[in-house]
Motif scaffolding. Structure first.
Motif: not given
Length: 187
Positions: A27, A29, A31-33, A86, A90, A161-162
């Motif tokens: 997956p 992320d 938020w990290a990106y 969620d 995303r 992949y969420g």
């Protein structure tokens, strides 16, 4: 969409995954990106909104908004609707990041008396581009092709992949993965 945009988005997604050390099988992320891009994710809970506004935005009309981006002094911040699943959060965050990265300019903007942008509308073309861009990052074609060739359903791929089953079905259809799989099985 602009000519060649889809291929450009797929390349950008692959480059971002490589930069973050992610294979096509894991997956992405958002938020990290966002952190990597220097974009602040604002916590809805600490915005200090009055209780009646929180209730309106998260209960009464929770489907009235998904996410919003604000910009002040060249710094971007994104707020995502905490009432959504969620999987949707995303996607919504990645969609907002797409608008920022693609330097989309809203067709219409409303600004509060204090100068804070409250609402913006993007053109249909820009919305389509942000949708494709977000999907490219969250569901890389190579990854979904591999999983589909192993007999995985859209729901199973979405879970891996969420993301939602609906987004996965869209990507399977629009990237041509399902057509490619049918051609292989017809042989």
């Amino acid at each position: 969409m602009r000519r060649g945009f889809k291929a450009q988005a797929e390349r950008s997604a692959a480059a971002a995954r490589q930069l973050l050390g992610l294979s096509v099988n894991v997956p992405f992320d958002p938020w990290a990106y966002a952190k990597h891009l220097g974009i602040i994710i604002l916590d809805f809970e600490v915005l200090g909104l009055p209780a009646n506004a929180v209730r309106q935005l998260t209960v009464t009309d929770q489907d009235g908004w998904s996410a919003m981006t604000i910009q002040e002094d060249g710094v971007f911040g994104v707020v995502v609707n905490p009432a959504h699943a969620d999987t949707r959060r995303r996607y919504d965050l990645m969609h907002e990041l797409a608008h920022i990265e693609l330097k989309h300019v809203p067709a219409r903007v409303e600004v509060s008396p204090s100068g804070l942008m409250l609402l913006s509308d993007f053109s249909d073309e820009q919305e389509q581009e942000a949708d494709w861009y977000a999907g490219s990052f969250l569901l890389p074609r190579d990854g979904i092709f591999r999983l589909r060739s192993r007999g995985k359903s859209a729901a199973e791929i979405g879970i891996q992949y969420g993301v939602s089953k609906a987004l996965c079905e869209y990507r399977l259809r629009m990237t041509g993965v399902d057509i490619q799989m049918r051609r292989v099985s017809d042989r």
